[in-house]
Design a protein around this motif. Sequence first.
Motif, mmCIF file in Angstrom:
data_model
loop_
_atom_site.group_PDB
_atom_site.id
_atom_site.type_symbol
_atom_site.label_atom_id
_atom_site.label_comp_id
_atom_site.label_asym_id
_atom_site.label_seq_id
_atom_site.Cartn_x
_atom_site.Cartn_y
_atom_site.Cartn_z
ATOM 1 N N PHE A 146 0.815 -1.212 0.000
ATOM 2 C CA PHE A 146 0.000 0.000 0.000
ATOM 3 C C PHE A 146 0.852 1.266 0.000
ATOM 4 N N GLY A 147 2.128 1.104 0.239
ATOM 5 C CA GLY A 147 3.037 2.225 0.440
ATOM 6 C C GLY A 147 3.740 2.035 1.772
ATOM 7 N N ARG A 148 4.527 3.017 2.156
ATOM 8 C CA ARG A 148 5.269 2.910 3.405
ATOM 9 C C ARG A 148 4.410 3.366 4.578
ATOM 10 N N LEU A 149 4.311 2.492 5.590
ATOM 11 C CA LEU A 149 3.453 2.724 6.746
ATOM 12 C C LEU A 149 4.264 3.324 7.879
ATOM 13 N N GLY A 150 3.835 4.488 8.395
ATOM 14 C CA GLY A 150 4.466 5.106 9.542
ATOM 15 C C GLY A 150 3.634 4.836 10.779
ATOM 16 N N LEU A 151 4.226 4.170 11.766
ATOM 17 C CA LEU A 151 3.467 3.720 12.934
ATOM 18 C C LEU A 151 3.473 4.744 14.053
ATOM 19 N N SER A 152 2.343 4.833 14.737
ATOM 20 C CA SER A 152 2.199 5.668 15.933
ATOM 21 C C SER A 152 1.019 5.131 16.721
ATOM 22 N N ILE A 153 0.829 5.653 17.940
ATOM 23 C CA ILE A 153 -0.279 5.210 18.788
ATOM 24 C C ILE A 153 -0.829 6.411 19.563
ATOM 25 N N CYS A 154 -2.070 6.724 19.374
ATOM 26 C CA CYS A 154 -2.902 7.608 20.202
ATOM 27 C C CYS A 154 -2.218 8.928 20.599
ATOM 28 N N TYR A 155 -1.729 9.033 21.841
ATOM 29 C CA TYR A 155 -1.195 10.291 22.370
ATOM 30 C C TYR A 155 -0.038 10.817 21.530
ATOM 31 N N ASP A 156 0.628 9.934 20.780
ATOM 32 C CA ASP A 156 1.658 10.375 19.832
ATOM 33 C C ASP A 156 1.138 11.469 18.910
ATOM 34 N N LEU A 157 -0.169 11.459 18.659
ATOM 35 C CA LEU A 157 -0.769 12.380 17.694
ATOM 36 C C LEU A 157 -0.504 13.844 18.017
ATOM 37 N N ARG A 158 -0.255 14.145 19.281
ATOM 38 C CA ARG A 158 -0.041 15.535 19.705
ATOM 39 C C ARG A 158 1.397 16.008 19.497
ATOM 40 N N PHE A 159 2.228 15.195 18.897
ATOM 41 C CA PHE A 159 3.641 15.529 18.733
ATOM 42 C C PHE A 159 4.003 15.513 17.245
ATOM 43 N N PRO A 160 3.824 16.655 16.569
ATOM 44 C CA PRO A 160 3.983 16.691 15.103
ATOM 45 C C PRO A 160 5.381 16.327 14.644
ATOM 46 N N GLU A 161 6.400 16.537 15.500
ATOM 47 C CA GLU A 161 7.761 16.215 15.097
ATOM 48 C C GLU A 161 7.924 14.721 14.828
ATOM 49 N N LEU A 162 7.154 13.885 15.511
ATOM 50 C CA LEU A 162 7.198 12.450 15.245
ATOM 51 C C LEU A 162 6.765 12.159 13.812
ATOM 52 N N TYR A 163 5.669 12.776 13.385
ATOM 53 C CA TYR A 163 5.129 12.497 12.051
ATOM 54 C C TYR A 163 5.995 13.104 10.959
ATOM 55 N N ARG A 164 6.611 14.228 11.237
ATOM 56 C CA ARG A 164 7.561 14.785 10.266
ATOM 57 C C ARG A 164 8.742 13.827 10.089
ATOM 58 N N ALA A 165 9.195 13.237 11.194
ATOM 59 C CA ALA A 165 10.289 12.270 11.109
ATOM 60 C C ALA A 165 9.862 11.025 10.326
ATOM 61 N N LEU A 166 8.617 10.594 10.512
ATOM 62 C CA LEU A 166 8.127 9.456 9.740
ATOM 63 C C LEU A 166 8.055 9.793 8.255
ATOM 64 N N ARG A 167 7.584 11.001 7.934
ATOM 65 C CA ARG A 167 7.533 11.432 6.529
ATOM 66 C C ARG A 167 8.943 11.482 5.944
ATOM 67 N N GLU A 168 9.904 11.990 6.696
ATOM 68 C CA GLU A 168 11.283 12.060 6.215
ATOM 69 C C GLU A 168 11.860 10.676 5.943
ATOM 70 N N ARG A 169 11.304 9.664 6.621
ATOM 71 C CA ARG A 169 11.736 8.279 6.405
ATOM 72 C C ARG A 169 10.893 7.592 5.346
ATOM 73 N N GLY A 170 10.058 8.361 4.659
ATOM 74 C CA GLY A 170 9.328 7.825 3.515
ATOM 75 C C GLY A 170 7.896 7.421 3.765
ATOM 76 N N ALA A 171 7.328 7.728 4.931
ATOM 77 C CA ALA A 171 5.959 7.321 5.228
ATOM 78 C C ALA A 171 4.968 7.923 4.233
ATOM 79 N N GLU A 172 4.016 7.110 3.807
ATOM 80 C CA GLU A 172 2.939 7.543 2.916
ATOM 81 C C GLU A 172 1.557 7.358 3.545
#
Length: 276
Positions: A146-172
């Motif tokens: 399906f593409g590259r999966l970036g994993l996270s769980i619940c409260y992680d959602l409030r920390f945008p730097e995590l998702y930017r790091a996942l995007r930088e690692r190719g998350a789609e």
Amino acid sequence: MELVAIQITAGPDWPENRARLETWLRQLPSTRPLLVQLPENAVVFGSKEAALQLAEPLGEGPIQAQLSRWARELGIWLVVGSMPTRIEHSERLHATSLVYNEQGERVGHYHKLHLFDVDVADGHGRYRESATYAPGDELCVIDSPFGRLGLSICYDLRFPELYRALRERGAEILMVPAAFTRVTGLAHWLPLLQARAIENQCYVLAAGLYGEQGDRQTWGHSVILDPWGEIQACLPKGEGLVVAPLDSERLSRIRRQMPVAQHARLSAVWRNKHEY
């Protein structure tokens, strides 16, 4: 290709939760390949004692065997929002997301980074996840059909730097299984999810627990968002399936027409300002 979020009400009893999950897994669309996400705490929820009793070493135990068997028998990619896993030489656990491919092989896992130690104006009031769990310390991005999966769980959602790091690692596709409280869900669930989708130009697959669990009330509102932040499907209340197609060309077109990842300059500016 289709994305599916399963929304259930879970409690401290694994056999009851297993039966609920089985009911909805047997009603999945016939489309294959199919990416299916379970909510956070779908295995066990609401009791520290139950979590400690049911926790398994990573890669071992009857619960993980059942999860693997579902993926294999149904021919699906299955993302288990979270389950408690044991930490060697520790009294605390990890809240762990598990990813199984259509052969039932575990192809990745992620230990929740950010723990929910907060006070909320609801019937439960005080949440201290760190009393039971220890935080993880690694990011996880997984290749899939399906593409590259970036994993996270619940409260992680409030920390945008995590998702930017996942995007930088190719998350789609950003995976956000959750058990948001009703109070925080009403205020912030959808805005935060849409922000993560828009700023990272990723699909977001977010399966949530729903309903009453003792003095805890979970928000539900499982949703699938496209990389423009638009809602593709949502289930506000109750139990059921949330299903939406995956349009990889739309993702590529959005990223091509507005290449925010190439335009990002903060890291370079910060680095230049602090070089000596």
